[in-house]
Structure formats: C-alpha cells, structure tokens
Design an enzyme around this catalytic site. Structure first.
Site, PDB file in Angstrom:
ATOM      1  N   LYS A 108      35.897   7.913  -8.589  1.00 63.93           N
ATOM      2  CA  LYS A 108      35.925   7.697 -10.040  1.00 63.93           C
ATOM      3  C   LYS A 108      35.365   6.318 -10.368  1.00 63.93           C
ATOM      4  CE  LYS A 108      39.094   8.077 -14.002  1.00 63.93           C
ATOM      5  NZ  LYS A 108      40.496   8.341 -14.421  1.00 63.93           N
ATOM      6  N   SER A 148      41.208  11.852 -17.796  1.00 68.65           N
ATOM      7  CA  SER A 148      39.952  11.113 -17.799  1.00 68.65           C
ATOM      8  C   SER A 148      39.154  11.263 -16.497  1.00 68.65           C
ATOM      9  CB  SER A 148      40.242   9.627 -18.051  1.00 68.65           C
ATOM     10  OG  SER A 148      41.030   9.082 -16.989  1.00 68.65           O
ATOM     11  N   SER A 153      45.724  12.054 -15.905  1.00 71.52           N
ATOM     12  CA  SER A 153      44.263  12.075 -15.755  1.00 71.52           C
ATOM     13  C   SER A 153      43.753  12.636 -14.434  1.00 71.52           C
ATOM     14  CB  SER A 153      43.693  10.662 -15.953  1.00 71.52           C
ATOM     15  OG  SER A 153      43.846  10.267 -17.294  1.00 71.52           O
TER      16      SER A 153
END
Length: 490
Positions: free
Chosen positions: A82, A157, A181
């Site tokens: 990420k 996210s 997330s």
C-alpha cells in the site's frame, strides 16, 4: 510447472514451489510483473512498479535458496505494498498530490522484516488519499476498479492492495486498517485479510492518518497466507513505542480442522435494520458451518454500536488534523507556485495539495479539538471509546470470538455514494469499533450475492493478541468451503 498456473496458487504454495526449485524466483517475479502490465490499465490498482529492482532482488534471493539458506515460507514470493508504507528509493505518495514525487530515504519497519524474509516488492498499490475513504475513489491518481466487476468499487482505503490480489497482480499485499480499511476491501473483493491487535505490528514508516487507530496488516487469498505474512511482520520494533510484542506471532498450532471447545458470540443487534438481507443470510449460514465444525454458537446483545461511528470519526479526524499539519508546503512535499508570502504558502499548498475528503476531515478534526468544543466532542468520544473497549472485554469473558458482518452491503457502483459522506461513514458501522478497542479481526469470504453477483464477507473478532485462535477458526472454515477460491469477471 507452467508459470501461468501460478494464478491458481496461494502465496504459501508458491513459496513451497520456489523452495523445492520447481520454479525460480525470477520466473515468478516476471510472471506477476506481466500480470500488472496486462491488467493495471483497466483496474488502476498499482501506482508505481518496481520492475528492474524486483528482478534483481529475485535473483539474489534465488542465490540464497540455492546455497541452502532456509529464509522463510514466503521467500521469493512477490508482494504489493500500500502506498502509505514507506519503501526506500521507491516512490510513496499516499495517493496524494501533496506527496506526488516523494521518494522515501528509508523503509518502514514491516518492509525491513519482509525483505529480510526474502519478499520481492514488485509495486505500490493505489489507495484513498492518506487512507481517508472507503472506496478508493479519493485517490489523486484515479479510481481503482473492482476486478469482480469494473463498474463497482473495490472498497477502501486499501482498495488498490485488494484489487491487485483479486486481479492476480500479486499473491498477497500489505494494507493498513484505521477503521476497516483492510477488512472492507477484502469483503468487496472476495479476499481474506487480518487487522492485527494494535501494537503487534510496527507503525514505523507508516504515513500516519490516526496514530492510535492505524495498523498494518496482510491481504491474501486465504487465511494461511495472511497468517504467514503476519508472523513475518509482527513483533518488536524499538523505533515504534506502540509496538509492544516481544516476539512475532506463532501460528504453527492454528491450522486445525475442527473448532471443538471454541465459543462464538453473534451480536443479534448487528443483524437489524440497515443490514442487507443477503449479507445477513450468508453470515448466519457461515455460523451454521462453524457450528458443524464443533464451535458453540450463542447470540448476545452488544451495547454501544450506535455510538461507534460518531466516536470513531471524531477521534480519527482529530488525530488526522494533527498528523497532517506537517504538510505545510515548506519542509517537503507539494509547494504551491502561486504563493507570494509565508501565509499564502501554507494556505495554497494545503488547498491545492490535499483532496476534498482529506480537507473535510482536517477541518472536522480541527473543529472538535478547538477550545470551545474539545469537551463537548473530543472528550466525550474518548469516553465512548473506553465504553466500547469495556463492552468487548465483557463479551470476551464469555466468548472466544465474535462473528459479525464486515459491511452492511456488498460493493456498490463507482460514483454511487462518493457524494454522500454520511452514507460512506455509516458503512463503517461494523468495523470501526474494532479499531477503537485496539483488538484484532479477520475478514474472509462467506458467499456471493444472487442480486449483483458480488462477494460477501464476514469477520471474526477476537480479544487482544488472540490472532492464533482467530486464524484457527478461519482456517477450519476455509477447509470446508470454497468461497475464497472463487473469482470474478475480470
């Protein structure tokens, strides 16, 4: 074996093939780099590719394996990270214009542990800007699409991390979880993910959104992949004062196929108004499977859920307003070219560098921390947080874990909710309380909607550092179901 068959294998299975020299690290790395090249234009899950360096890393790991080194079960297996986790000499942007050209001079603590274990970092994943969002629609670098159906969001996210694994661009990925997330994208993309106990994984090198809530965790095709990754990245890091585990997790005794002696609680008030009927049915069906494996299932009332979302957004936004104050257009990151003095530099750099969702949360956070409203909002939110933790403690006196939904619905269409922040925030109702309490949870697939053919996920919630017990339950469930093996319509 034929390299093209890798898409059917888990990360642990690929690691086993590499260790047995049935396939080389370089072949595996090149295969997944090819999958990124083939699929990313449509999915937009990846922001930066680490191609040349990844191949060199794969070659060096292969030499270590050839020399007889026993590195780790995932040595030579590619991973996507990420884009809010710092990677030395690889662009890391948090999907924000504010950090569009930022190249970290150091790697995060989890990256050092993965690299020591022989992981091959092949790319950085798209995300909601600064991890603020639940659909990966707030990225400054374009929307990520759900590989199951490209008209739908992948969740957020960590939507880029999840979409990358679901689209076969990587066997596993790292995400971060501040209020769901990791778990919500796993639910939307038919994957498994672990939000670890707060303090079990170092946050050193993670770009902070809400420091008391953020936690890095794995996303994979099944729970064993996630467990093996968590075993590698958990444990002490002296650079992070919140990392409190002396030793990494040990899941060697978690891969059992029955759940005798395990008590699972189901909060009946989680299954009321607002929860999609199909989601409810699939999760209760999963409870029946767990019962068939030997678990004892009981319903109970979990008080306080109605306060979780407002308390979470007050705490998270307050911490965000403080953490993001460092991006001032002076030290590093984006600087406006339209500013004429220092005050304008601050104002215009932040106005132009941050997206609308980030600015919304900064303003909300600044408001609840202001002198006239601190007691009325922030202080009360902290009191609610304590109450939520106490309610979980009481539940865990009776149950080994709690079974609940991840999201009230399956994935929704791109653009369907982004203009309604309140609806987006309320979609976090089943996930944010876990972060407020600092406890672990595993999200895993439990069905597919008959209505829109999109995946449905459930979550198993445990007490602090109960990850081995959660993994045991998830592993037993996945041994007798095949939901995690199903693919979408990429």
């Amino acid at each position: 074996m034929a390299v093209k068959e890798l898409k059917t294998l888990s990360a642990v299975e690929i690691g086993r093939l590499i260790k047995n020299r049935e396939v080389s690290c370089k072949e595996v790395t090149n295969y997944y780099l090819g999958e990124i090249n083939n699929n990313n234009n449509e999915i937009n899950a990846v922001l930066a590719v680490n191609g040349e360096k990844a191949v060199k890393t794969a070659e060096s790991i292969q030499k270590r394996i050839n020399n007889g080194e026993d590195i780790s079960p995932l040595a030579g297996v590619p991973v996507i990270i990420k884009d809010n986790i710092c990677t030395k000499n690889l662009r890391t942007t948090a999907a924000s214009k504010m950090l569009e050209n930022f190249i970290p001079p150091y790697s995060a603590g989890v990256m050092e542990k993965l690299e020591h274990a022989g992981a091959v970092v092949i790319a950085k994943a798209n995300m909601d800007e600064f991890a603020m969002g639940g659909s990966t629609e707030t990225s400054s670098f374009g929307i990520t699409k759900n590989p199951w159906n490209k008209q739908y969001v992948p969740g957020g996210s960590s939507g880029g991390s999840a979409a990358a694994v679901a689209a076969n661009m990587s066997p596993y990925a790292l995400g971060s979880d501040t209020g769901g997330s990791i778990r919500q994208p796993c639910s939307f993309c038919n994957l498994t993910g672990i939000k670890p106990t707060y303090g079990s994984v170092s946050r050193y090198g993670l770009m902070a959104y809400a420091s008391s809530l953020d936690q890095i965790g794995p996303i994979g095709k099944n729970v064993q992949d996630c467990a093996e990754v968590l075993a590698l990245i958990s444990g002490l890091d002296k650079r992070d004062s919140t990392a409190i585990m002396d030793k990494p997790f040990d899941f060697s005794n978690s891969y059992e196929e029955d759940l005798k002696g395990i008590k699972i609680g189901i909060p009946k008030n989680y299954f009321g108004n607002g929860l999609n009927t199909e989601v409810s049915e699939k999760i209760l069906a999963a409870a029946g499977v767990l019962k068939g494996l030997g678990a004892e299932i009981q319903e109970f009332e979990m008080p306080g859920i109605e306060y979780a979302v407002p308390a979470y957004y007050i705490v998270a936004c307050a911490e965000a307003s403080s953490n993001l104050s460092r991006y001032d257009g002076i030290k590093y990151g984006f600087t406006s070219k339209n500013a004429n003095d220092l005050q304008e530099t601050y104002y215009k750099s932040r106005s132009e560098g941050f997206g609308s969702e980030v600015k919304r949360r900064i303003m909300l956070g600044s408001f609840v921390l202001s002198s006239g409203y601190f007691d009325a909002y922030y202080k009360k939110a902290l009191q609610v947080r304590t109450m939520i933790k106490e309610n979980f403690n009481k539940a865990f006196e009776k149950y080994d874990m709690i079974l609940s939904p991840v999201s009230p619905t399956t994935a929704y269409k791109i653009g369907e909710q982004i203009s309604d922040p309140i609806a987006m925030y309320m979609a976090d109702i089943y996930t944010v309380s876990i972060n407020l309490a600092g406890i672990p949870a595993i999200a895993l697939p439990c069905g597919v909607s008959d209505e829109n053919k999109m995946p449905i996920g459930m979550q198993l919630i445990g007490n602090n550092f109960a990850e081995p017990t959660l993994v045991r339950a998830a592993y037993a469930y996945q041994q007798v179901t095949d939901f995690h093996k199903r693919g979408g319509i990429l």
